[in-house]
Motif scaffolding. Structure first.
Motif, PDB file in Angstrom:
ATOM      1  N   ALA A  99       0.854  -1.195   0.000  1.00  0.00           N
ATOM      2  CA  ALA A  99       0.000   0.000   0.000  1.00  0.00           C
ATOM      3  C   ALA A  99       0.887   1.240   0.000  1.00  0.00           C
ATOM      4  CB  ALA A  99      -0.920   0.011   1.218  1.00  0.00           C
ATOM      5  N   VAL A 100       0.342   2.340  -0.472  1.00  0.00           N
ATOM      6  CA  VAL A 100       1.072   3.600  -0.491  1.00  0.00           C
ATOM      7  C   VAL A 100       1.011   4.222   0.906  1.00  0.00           C
ATOM      8  CG1 VAL A 100       1.235   5.885  -1.525  1.00  0.00           C
ATOM      9  CG2 VAL A 100       0.483   3.939  -2.906  1.00  0.00           C
ATOM     10  N   PRO A 101       2.143   4.538   1.527  1.00  0.00           N
ATOM     11  CA  PRO A 101       2.121   5.177   2.857  1.00  0.00           C
ATOM     12  C   PRO A 101       1.460   6.541   2.803  1.00  0.00           C
ATOM     13  CG  PRO A 101       4.292   4.271   2.347  1.00  0.00           C
ATOM     14  CD  PRO A 101       3.497   4.220   1.081  1.00  0.00           C
ATOM     15  N   ASP A 102       1.013   6.994   3.960  1.00  0.00           N
ATOM     16  CA  ASP A 102       0.319   8.283   4.048  1.00  0.00           C
ATOM     17  C   ASP A 102       1.267   9.454   4.188  1.00  0.00           C
ATOM     18  OD1 ASP A 102      -2.128   6.948   3.923  1.00  0.00           O
ATOM     19  OD2 ASP A 102      -2.154   6.628   6.104  1.00  0.00           O
ATOM     20  N   GLN A 106       7.432   6.623   6.476  1.00  0.00           N
ATOM     21  CA  GLN A 106       6.659   5.536   7.072  1.00  0.00           C
ATOM     22  C   GLN A 106       7.243   4.181   6.673  1.00  0.00           C
ATOM     23  OE1 GLN A 106       2.469   5.797   6.269  1.00  0.00           O
ATOM     24  NE2 GLN A 106       2.153   7.532   7.648  1.00  0.00           N
ATOM     25  N   THR A 107       7.540   4.013   5.387  1.00  0.00           N
ATOM     26  CA  THR A 107       8.092   2.752   4.902  1.00  0.00           C
ATOM     27  C   THR A 107       9.164   3.030   3.865  1.00  0.00           C
ATOM     28  OG1 THR A 107       5.945   1.663   5.209  1.00  0.00           O
ATOM     29  CG2 THR A 107       7.575   0.522   3.857  1.00  0.00           C
ATOM     30  N   TRP A 108      10.332   2.459   4.105  1.00  0.00           N
ATOM     31  CA  TRP A 108      11.386   2.470   3.109  1.00  0.00           C
ATOM     32  C   TRP A 108      11.531   1.066   2.520  1.00  0.00           C
ATOM     33  CZ3 TRP A 108      16.128   5.394   5.637  1.00  0.00           C
ATOM     34  CH2 TRP A 108      15.768   6.734   5.880  1.00  0.00           C
ATOM     35  N   SER A 109      12.114   1.010   1.333  1.00  0.00           N
ATOM     36  CA  SER A 109      12.430  -0.272   0.701  1.00  0.00           C
ATOM     37  C   SER A 109      13.903  -0.291   0.341  1.00  0.00           C
ATOM     38  CB  SER A 109      11.587  -0.493  -0.556  1.00  0.00           C
ATOM     39  OG  SER A 109      10.208  -0.523  -0.247  1.00  0.00           O
ATOM     40  N   MET A 110      14.524  -1.463   0.472  1.00  0.00           N
ATOM     41  CA  MET A 110      15.938  -1.619   0.132  1.00  0.00           C
ATOM     42  C   MET A 110      16.111  -2.854  -0.743  1.00  0.00           C
ATOM     43  SD  MET A 110      18.299  -0.737   3.444  1.00  0.00           S
ATOM     44  CE  MET A 110      17.873  -2.268   4.248  1.00  0.00           C
ATOM     45  N   PHE A 132       6.610   6.376  -0.066  1.00  0.00           N
ATOM     46  CA  PHE A 132       5.554   7.388  -0.111  1.00  0.00           C
ATOM     47  C   PHE A 132       5.505   8.081  -1.469  1.00  0.00           C
ATOM     48  CE2 PHE A 132       4.527  11.959   0.513  1.00  0.00           C
ATOM     49  CZ  PHE A 132       3.174  11.811   0.733  1.00  0.00           C
ATOM     50  N   ASN A 133       6.640   8.586  -1.935  1.00  0.00           N
ATOM     51  CA  ASN A 133       6.669   9.275  -3.227  1.00  0.00           C
ATOM     52  C   ASN A 133       7.693   8.676  -4.177  1.00  0.00           C
ATOM     53  OD1 ASN A 133       8.893  10.052  -1.839  1.00  0.00           O
ATOM     54  ND2 ASN A 133       8.652  12.257  -2.166  1.00  0.00           N
ATOM     55  N   ARG A 134       8.156   7.442  -3.861  1.00  0.00           N
ATOM     56  CA  ARG A 134       9.137   6.741  -4.682  1.00  0.00           C
ATOM     57  C   ARG A 134      10.403   7.558  -4.860  1.00  0.00           C
ATOM     58  NH1 ARG A 134       4.190   5.754  -4.406  1.00  0.00           N
ATOM     59  NH2 ARG A 134       3.129   4.672  -6.108  1.00  0.00           N
ATOM     60  N   GLU A 135      10.793   8.242  -3.834  1.00  0.00           N
ATOM     61  CA  GLU A 135      12.001   9.064  -3.898  1.00  0.00           C
ATOM     62  C   GLU A 135      13.224   8.213  -3.579  1.00  0.00           C
ATOM     63  OE1 GLU A 135      14.054  12.966  -1.729  1.00  0.00           O
ATOM     64  OE2 GLU A 135      11.986  12.373  -1.259  1.00  0.00           O
ATOM     65  N   GLY A 136      14.215   8.275  -4.461  1.00  0.00           N
ATOM     66  CA  GLY A 136      15.457   7.560  -4.204  1.00  0.00           C
ATOM     67  C   GLY A 136      16.261   8.268  -3.141  1.00  0.00           C
ATOM     68  N   LEU A 137      16.461   7.609  -2.013  1.00  0.00           N
ATOM     69  CA  LEU A 137      17.162   8.228  -0.893  1.00  0.00           C
ATOM     70  C   LEU A 137      18.665   8.024  -0.958  1.00  0.00           C
ATOM     71  CD1 LEU A 137      14.713   7.209   1.984  1.00  0.00           C
ATOM     72  CD2 LEU A 137      14.690   9.267   0.560  1.00  0.00           C
ATOM     73  N   GLY A 138      19.105   6.997  -1.630  1.00  0.00           N
ATOM     74  CA  GLY A 138      20.539   6.782  -1.720  1.00  0.00           C
ATOM     75  C   GLY A 138      20.862   5.546  -2.530  1.00  0.00           C
ATOM     76  N   GLN A 200       7.656  -9.563  -5.993  1.00  0.00           N
ATOM     77  CA  GLN A 200       6.537  -8.648  -6.227  1.00  0.00           C
ATOM     78  C   GLN A 200       6.007  -8.053  -4.928  1.00  0.00           C
ATOM     79  OE1 GLN A 200       6.537 -11.870  -6.832  1.00  0.00           O
ATOM     80  NE2 GLN A 200       4.707 -12.885  -6.061  1.00  0.00           N
ATOM     81  N   GLN A 201       6.328  -8.677  -3.796  1.00  0.00           N
ATOM     82  CA  GLN A 201       5.915  -8.119  -2.515  1.00  0.00           C
ATOM     83  C   GLN A 201       6.754  -6.899  -2.133  1.00  0.00           C
ATOM     84  OE1 GLN A 201       6.066 -11.383   0.249  1.00  0.00           O
ATOM     85  NE2 GLN A 201       4.255 -12.389  -0.595  1.00  0.00           N
ATOM     86  N   ASN A 202       7.807  -6.648  -2.892  1.00  0.00           N
ATOM     87  CA  ASN A 202       8.615  -5.444  -2.721  1.00  0.00           C
ATOM     88  C   ASN A 202       8.665  -4.703  -4.053  1.00  0.00           C
ATOM     89  OD1 ASN A 202      10.107  -3.664  -1.237  1.00  0.00           O
ATOM     90  ND2 ASN A 202      11.970  -4.893  -1.155  1.00  0.00           N
ATOM     91  N   ALA A 203       7.486  -4.476  -4.618  1.00  0.00           N
ATOM     92  CA  ALA A 203       7.380  -4.008  -6.000  1.00  0.00           C
ATOM     93  C   ALA A 203       7.926  -2.601  -6.198  1.00  0.00           C
ATOM     94  CB  ALA A 203       5.915  -4.063  -6.445  1.00  0.00           C
TER      95      ALA A 203
END
Length: 254
Positions: A99-102, A106-110, A132-138, A200-203
């Motif tokens: 789901a998309v965080p609010d 809230q949620t990062w992916s690695m 949240f906004n698909r921003e690449g943090l690093g 796909q669970q980390n899409a």
């Protein structure tokens, strides 16, 4: 036959059985002992050989004409079968639907990616994304990225971004290490593992990896300076964010 007092010949004719077949007794020849001796020696000297290789060696190299069923029967009686160690798989509970965080953080992916330089040397990248906004943090780049480097990269991002509530990862060795789990517990961050074999669970990060590979890795050469690129985000209302693509100059030379 002793109960009814009939002869063997009469009993065999009654049940239509050959008298020769009834009287047959299997004779163990010295060849069986020789086969057993060969099998024991082969499996002792070649621990990775199964029945197939042992039989081919006896047939094609040593020239024995023994029947394969006979050799296999002795092979099984000696209990020489190779024991295949089952692969240990981590049992992960099925996570909640993606789901998309609010809000941010809230949620990062690695996730990790791998590629090669022009000289053939392999390198890896650690990609970190805010769902949240698909921003690449690093994007951490190096020839080796153990768990300690993962922790160091996350600490560097948290210094300017703030810490997330949850980080979603797969079941790679760097992510299941005790070092990362201990770090997350001290920071108060939940590590959410996807089920093995289900990327796909980390899409979100998988889609980001595709962008990194097709728009950066395959189209540009690795530079020795930090460069930013502004790119529209299809998944966040076509907004633009600044993506740090490489940081490989002084700290992590390639």
């Amino acid at each position: 036959m002793s109960k009814h007092g009939v002869s063997i010949a009469l009993a065999c004719r009654t049940f239509q059985i050959s008298e020769t077949c009834y009287r047959y007794e299997r004779k163990f020849s010295d060849e069986n002992a020789e086969i057993a001796d060969w099998l024991v020696r082969l499996t002792a000297n070649r621990r990775s050989w199964g029945f197939g290789l042992c039989f081919l060696y006896l047939r094609n190299v040593k020239g024995f004409r023994w029947n394969h069923k006979r050799v296999y029967r002795i092979y099984c009686e000696l209990e020489l079968n190779l024991r295949i160690k089952p692969k240990k798989r981590l049992k992960r509970p099925k996570p909640d639907e993606l789901a998309v965080p609010d809000a941010p953080n809230q949620t990062w992916s690695m996730d990790f990616m791998a590629d090669q330089l022009a000289d053939g040397r392999s390198f890896r990248t650690l990609n970190v994304l805010d769902d949240f906004n698909r921003e690449g943090l690093g994007i951490e780049v190096d020839f080796s990225l153990p768990a300690m480097r993962v922790v160091r990269s996350l600490n560097r991002i948290i210094e300017w971004r703030g810490k997330p509530a949850t980080i979603r990862v797969d079941n790679g060795p760097e992510y299941v290490s005790g070092l990362l789990m201990e770090w997350a517990e001290k920071r108060g961050i939940a590590i959410e593992y996807i089920q093995p074999g289900k990327p796909q669970q980390n899409a979100y990060i998988e889609r980001y990896n595709r962008t990194v590979r097709h728009e950066w890795l395959t189209r540009t050469s690795l530079k020795r300076y930090r460069r930013h690129r502004i790119r529209p985000r299809n998944g966040s209302g076509h907004t633009t964010t600044i993506d740090p693509t490489w940081q490989s100059a002084a700290s992590h030379p390639l």
